[in-house]
Design a protein around this motif. Structure first.
Motif, PDB file in Angstrom:
ATOM      1  N   PHE A  33      38.852  21.172  27.167  1.00  0.00           N
ATOM      2  CA  PHE A  33      39.767  21.375  28.287  1.00  0.00           C
ATOM      3  C   PHE A  33      40.327  22.800  28.214  1.00  0.00           C
ATOM      4  O   PHE A  33      40.861  23.198  27.184  1.00  0.00           O
ATOM      5  N   PRO A  34      40.206  23.602  29.309  1.00  0.00           N
ATOM      6  CA  PRO A  34      40.696  24.990  29.227  1.00  0.00           C
ATOM      7  C   PRO A  34      42.210  25.072  29.434  1.00  0.00           C
ATOM      8  O   PRO A  34      42.733  24.570  30.419  1.00  0.00           O
ATOM      9  N   ILE A  35      42.876  25.698  28.483  1.00  0.00           N
ATOM     10  CA  ILE A  35      44.333  25.899  28.628  1.00  0.00           C
ATOM     11  C   ILE A  35      44.557  27.361  28.989  1.00  0.00           C
ATOM     12  O   ILE A  35      44.419  28.264  28.153  1.00  0.00           O
ATOM     13  N   TYR A  36      44.876  27.616  30.253  1.00  0.00           N
ATOM     14  CA  TYR A  36      45.094  28.984  30.708  1.00  0.00           C
ATOM     15  C   TYR A  36      46.452  29.497  30.216  1.00  0.00           C
ATOM     16  O   TYR A  36      47.434  28.745  30.184  1.00  0.00           O
ATOM     17  N   LEU A  49      49.715  28.784  31.936  1.00  0.00           N
ATOM     18  CA  LEU A  49      50.266  27.423  31.874  1.00  0.00           C
ATOM     19  C   LEU A  49      51.009  27.160  30.566  1.00  0.00           C
ATOM     20  O   LEU A  49      51.632  26.116  30.404  1.00  0.00           O
ATOM     21  N   VAL A  50      50.902  28.109  29.636  1.00  0.00           N
ATOM     22  CA  VAL A  50      51.681  27.986  28.393  1.00  0.00           C
ATOM     23  C   VAL A  50      52.511  29.251  28.193  1.00  0.00           C
ATOM     24  O   VAL A  50      52.741  29.691  27.088  1.00  0.00           O
ATOM     25  N   TRP A  51      52.902  29.826  29.313  1.00  0.00           N
ATOM     26  CA  TRP A  51      53.723  31.037  29.314  1.00  0.00           C
ATOM     27  C   TRP A  51      54.996  30.766  28.508  1.00  0.00           C
ATOM     28  O   TRP A  51      55.572  29.689  28.625  1.00  0.00           O
ATOM     29  N   PRO A  62      35.157  29.359  29.684  1.00  0.00           N
ATOM     30  CA  PRO A  62      36.007  30.524  29.401  1.00  0.00           C
ATOM     31  C   PRO A  62      36.186  30.762  27.904  1.00  0.00           C
ATOM     32  O   PRO A  62      36.248  29.814  27.129  1.00  0.00           O
ATOM     33  N   LYS A  63      36.271  32.029  27.569  1.00  0.00           N
ATOM     34  CA  LYS A  63      36.478  32.432  26.187  1.00  0.00           C
ATOM     35  C   LYS A  63      37.930  32.142  25.786  1.00  0.00           C
ATOM     36  O   LYS A  63      38.851  32.380  26.566  1.00  0.00           O
ATOM     37  N   GLY A  86      43.369  28.973  20.887  1.00  0.00           N
ATOM     38  CA  GLY A  86      42.474  28.325  21.856  1.00  0.00           C
ATOM     39  C   GLY A  86      42.860  28.565  23.310  1.00  0.00           C
ATOM     40  O   GLY A  86      42.360  27.891  24.211  1.00  0.00           O
ATOM     41  N   ILE A  87      43.741  29.537  23.541  1.00  0.00           N
ATOM     42  CA  ILE A  87      44.231  29.759  24.917  1.00  0.00           C
ATOM     43  C   ILE A  87      43.289  30.708  25.671  1.00  0.00           C
ATOM     44  O   ILE A  87      42.786  31.679  25.117  1.00  0.00           O
ATOM     45  N   VAL A  88      43.096  30.416  26.952  1.00  0.00           N
ATOM     46  CA  VAL A  88      42.216  31.235  27.789  1.00  0.00           C
ATOM     47  C   VAL A  88      43.056  32.320  28.473  1.00  0.00           C
ATOM     48  O   VAL A  88      43.961  32.002  29.255  1.00  0.00           O
ATOM     49  N   PRO A  89      42.794  33.598  28.191  1.00  0.00           N
ATOM     50  CA  PRO A  89      43.569  34.655  28.853  1.00  0.00           C
ATOM     51  C   PRO A  89      43.156  34.814  30.309  1.00  0.00           C
ATOM     52  O   PRO A  89      41.968  34.727  30.638  1.00  0.00           O
ATOM     53  N   THR A  90      44.131  35.058  31.170  1.00  0.00           N
ATOM     54  CA  THR A  90      43.844  35.298  32.591  1.00  0.00           C
ATOM     55  C   THR A  90      44.406  36.678  32.957  1.00  0.00           C
ATOM     56  O   THR A  90      45.003  37.353  32.114  1.00  0.00           O
TER      57      THR A  90
END
Ligand code: FES
Ligand SMILES: [Fe+2]
Length: 459
Positions: free
Chosen positions: A156-159, A162-164, A378-379, A384-388
Motif C-alpha cells: 500500500f503506497p503511503i504518500y 498523507l503523513v505530513w 512508487p519508490k 517506506g514513505i512515497v515522496p511527492t
C-alpha cells in the motif's frame, strides 16, 4: 482563410466520431484499461460512510458489497451470492463475515464459504468454492481496495502528504461525477483552465490572481507528471505545481492564493483519486489537508468538506442550472464533455501538452500490463514513505527588463527540479531545506540581475 473542408456555416460537414477509445476509457473486468487500473489500490468509501449495514457499491464495473464484521474487519465481496445470486446487500453481518439472507450461506471477508447450512451434514460443497472478495485497507479516513490478481498485490503506497508532520488535519471527501474517469483526471494536467474557467471567462471563482495567464511546464516525475503553472503577480512569482500520479491520483494547491503575500508550501491542499465506478461514472475521492503551511490564513472550511461536498466552488452540481450556466465550475466543464469524452473530436492546442503526456503515460501502462508486465510501483524512502512533488510557492522576484515569460518558465522549472531532486530527504526537513534553496534563487543573477548587481556594489 477558411478550411475548404470546414466552410463557415458548415456544421453539415463536421465529422463526429463516436470512438470512445475503449483502450483508454473502459474499465470493466477483462478490458485492457480495467486490467491496468486493477493493479493499484483505490479508495472506494469514506470510513465514516460505512455504518452497521452492508453497503452496495459499484467499482470498475463490478457490483460489490462493502461491510464491517462485528469483530471489526472490513469485507468487500461480490454482490451476487454464490449460491443462487441474491444480493448480499440483504445479508446479515456476523462476527466474522456476512450471511446471505436467502438460504444462509455464510462468507468470510476473504470470500471463503464458512457455512452452507441447508446442506446435509458432512457436505463438502463449501470447500469446493470461494466467493469473490477483494483486499481492503483503511488509511487517512478512507477505505481502499485492491482488485487485481491477489498474488500480485502491491504494497500500500503511503504518500508523504498523507503523513505530513503535525499539526495537519486530513478531512476525507467524496463527490459523484456522472462521466468517464479519465476526463476528470485529465483536469490535473490542464492548468491553463484555472485562468479561463475560474476567472477570465466566467468571473472570479477562486481569487483574482488566477486571471493572470500562467507560463506552463510539464515535467515527467518518477510518479507521473508535474503540471507547473507559473504566474507573474506584481513583484511576485507564483508557482503552482500539481502532481498527477499514475494511474489516477492527483494533488493540488489551494484556491486561496492572492499572489500578494509570500508563501512556501511543499505539500498539497487536496490529494484525490478519480475512481471509476463504471465506464460513465466515477468518484472524486480523497482528502483535504488542513495545515498552516498550505493554508496560512486559515481560509479552509472544514464543515464544507465530506460526503458530496468540498470547500471549493463548482465541484458539484448542487448550484441551480442557471447559476452554473452563468459561471460553470469544474464539475460542469468535465461532465459536459459527455458520458465518455470522444477524443477524436478534439483539436489539442499548445496548452494541451500535459494532456497528451498524461494519456501517453496511461496508455503505456495499459499496454505494459496487457503484455504481461507488472506496473512499476512508487519508490519509497524514509520509513517506506512515497515522496511527492506538489508545491505552491509565492516569492518576491521582480520582473527585469528581459523576457519575463522566459524568467517565469525558468523559475518554475528550477523550483520543481529542486523539489524533485530532494525526494530522498525526510518529509519533516524537506520543506525547510527546499525553501532555503529556492529563496537563494531570489538573489541569483538568473532571476534578479539588478538585485545581484546592487549587492555587488554594496559589498
Ligand atoms: S442465494 Fe444466497 S444462500 Fe441461496
Ligand atoms: Fe479547476
Amino acid at each position: 482563410m477558411a478550411n475548404p473542408k470546414r466552410p463557415p456555416f458548415g456544421g453539415f460537414y463536421h465529422p463526429a466520431s463516436n470512438d470512445e477509445d475503449a483502450e483508454l476509457t473502459h474499465v470493466g473486468p477483462g478490458t485492457p484499461g480495467g486490467n491496468y487500473l486493477r493493479r493499484f489500490w483505490h479508495p472506494i468509501a469514506l470510513v465514516s460512510e460505512l455504518k452497521d449495514m452492508p453497503m452496495p457499491i459499484r467499482v470498475l464495473g463490478e457490483d460489490l458489497i462493502l461491510f464491517r464484521t462485528k469483530s471489526g474487519k472490513l469485507g468487500l465481496v461480490l454482490r451476487a451470492c454464490s449460491h443462487r445470486g441474491t444480493s448480499l446487500e440483504y445479508g446479515i453481518i456476523s462476527e466474522e463475515g456476512i450471511r446471505c439472507a436467502y438460504h444462509g450461506w455464510h462468507y468470510g471477508v476473504d470470500g471463503n464459504v464458512l457455512e452452507t447450512p441447508s446442506e446435509p451434514p458432512g457436505s463438502r460443497l463449501r470447500e469446493s468454492l470461494c466467493h469473490g472478495a477483494y483486499r481492503t485497507h483503511e488509511h487517512a479516513g478512507l477505505i481502499f481496495t485492491y482488485m487485481g490478481p491477489p498474488e500480485e498485490t502491491p504494497d500500500f503506497p503511503i504518500y508523504d502528504t498523507l503523513v505530513w508532520p503535525e499539526p495537519n488535519r486530513l478531512v476525507p471527501y467524496k463527490l459523484d461525477m456522472p462521466c468517464n474517469w479519465l476526463q476528470v483526471h485529465e483536469n490535473a494536467a490542464d492548468p491553463i483552465h484555472t485562468a479561463y474557467l475560474h476567472s477570465i471567462v466566467t468571473g472570479v471563482q477562486f481569487t483574482p490572481a488566477f486571471s493572470a495567464l500562467p507560463v506552463l511546464e510539464f515535467i515527467e516525475t518518477p510518479l507521473g507528471l508535474l503540471s507547473v503553472a507559473t504566474r507573474r503577480c506584481g513583484e511576485n512569482i507564483w508557482v503552482r505545481a500539481s502532481d498527477a500520479i499514475l494511474p489516477n491520483v492527483a494533488q493540488f494547491g489551494t484556491g486561496f492564493v492572492d499572489g500578494e503575500r509570500e508563501k512556501f508550501a511543499l505539500c498539497a491542499a487536496f490529494t484525490r483519486w478519480i475512481v471509476p465506478r463504471d465506464n460513465t461514472h466515477c468518484w472524486v475521492i480523497g482528502v483535504r489537508h488542513l495545515n498552516r503551511v498550505i493554508d496560512p490564513y486559515d481560509q479552509s472550511k472544514p464543515d464544507e468538506i465530506g460526503l458530496g461536498k468540498i470547500d471549493l466552488m463548482g465541484q458539484t452540481d448542487e448550484r441551480p442550472y442557471r447559476d452554473r450556466q452563468k459561471s460553470p465550475g469544474d464539475w460542469d466543464a468535465m461532465v459536459a464533455q459527455g458520458p465518455i469524452a470522444i477524443r477524436k473530436n478534439e483539436h489539442l492546442s499548445s496548452t494541451d501538452i500535459g494532456i497528451a503526456q498524461m494519456r501517453r503515460q496511461i496508455r503505456n501502462g495499459i499496454r505494459a500490463v496487457a503484455s504481461g508486465a507488472t506496473p512499476s510501483q512508487p519508490k519509497r524512502y524514509n520509513k517506506g514513505i512515497v515522496p511527492t512533488y506538489n508545491n505552491e510557492i509565492v516569492l518576491k522576484v521582480p520582473a527585469g527588463s528581459g523576457d519575463d515569460a522566459a524568467i517565469l518558465r525558468a523559475f518554475g522549472r528550477k523550483v520543481c527540479d529542486l523539489v524533485i531532486g530532494s525526494e530522498s530527504v525526510e518529509v519533516g526537513t524537506r520543506q525547510k531545506q527546499i525553501e532555503q534553496s529556492v529563496r537563494s534563487l531570489q538573489t541569483s543573477e538568473a532571476f534578479a540581475p539588478s538585485a545581484k548587481k546592487e549587492a555587488l556594489v554594496d559589498g
